[in-house]
Design an enzyme around this catalytic site. Sequence first.
Site, PDB file in Angstrom:
ATOM      1  N   CYS A  95      70.734  49.430  32.804  1.00 14.47           N
ATOM      2  CA  CYS A  95      69.539  49.945  31.096  1.00 14.47           C
ATOM      3  C   CYS A  95      70.000  50.368  29.940  1.00 14.47           C
ATOM      4  CB  CYS A  95      68.679  51.215  31.929  1.00 14.47           C
ATOM      5  SG  CYS A  95      68.129  51.151  33.513  1.00 14.47           S
TER       6      CYS A  95
HETATM    7  C1  BEZ Z   1      70.991  49.235  36.089  1.00 13.18           C
HETATM    8  O1  BEZ Z   1      70.406  49.390  35.049  1.00 13.18           O
HETATM    9  O2  BEZ Z   1      71.783  48.804  36.321  1.00 13.18           O
HETATM   10  C2  BEZ Z   1      70.752  49.090  37.211  1.00 13.18           C
HETATM   11  C3  BEZ Z   1      69.786  50.393  38.090  1.00 13.18           C
HETATM   12  C4  BEZ Z   1      68.315  50.112  39.216  1.00 13.18           C
HETATM   13  C5  BEZ Z   1      69.488  49.224  40.014  1.00 13.18           C
HETATM   14  C6  BEZ Z   1      69.998  47.779  39.650  1.00 13.18           C
HETATM   15  C7  BEZ Z   1      70.798  48.271  38.430  1.00 13.18           C
END
Ligand code: BEZ
Length: 216
Positions: free
Chosen positions: A45
């Site tokens: 994100c």
């Molecule tokens: C991420 O943004 O890296 C992420 C968020 C939730 C689950 C897996 C990855």
Amino acid sequence: MVLRLGDEAPNFKAQTTEGEIDFHEFIGNSWVVLFSHPADFTPVCTTELGEVARRSKEFEERNVKVIGLSANELGDHHKWVKDINEVNKVNVGFPIIADADRTVSTKYDMLDYQDATNVDTKGIPFTVRSVFIIDPKKKIRLTLTYPASTGRNFDEIIRVIDSLQLGDKHRITTPANWKKGDDVIIHPGVTNEDAEKLFPGYKAPLPYLRLAKSPF
Ligand code: BEZ
């Protein structure tokens, strides 16, 4: 609630990093990309929000406002934005909705109850990577859902905006892997007679596949 293409984007009021908004007022006369994130302080994100901030000019040139959503509190969002700005060397200038209680994400069906790993400390599902492209008439024009583990391709989102905006102005559709400036397909609803007037000299490798130069 299942949202389909052509539905009106449901309205809501929400706290965001840029203040409280009424979503329909926020849309105004613009196109909007509403995109959700599983959670604050997560790596994928963080890169996605950096990428969107980096491309803010491309969205502005297309009369597109972007708005993120993450199922966390506003205080966390503000702290997270500092990290995003620092690590990506950007300035996030678009709002991020604080949806800790999942009011907006439930309305937009952004929760994946099947993924037992995508939950907060209380076991409540986080949002997945949903994308809604909404037009100035507040109609949903595209929906996409990516798993939490895969960062989105923002070239693709901008490509779809270009295709939709061009198709709204001209009676055309766009082929596989089309990019702004490439040849377009004359809409099947256009007669050959009208096609000749609208797209003089168009090529027809098949009677139902009529190609023309991009009207951009
Ligand atoms: C991420 O943004 O890296 C992420 C968020 C939730 C689950 C897996 C990855």
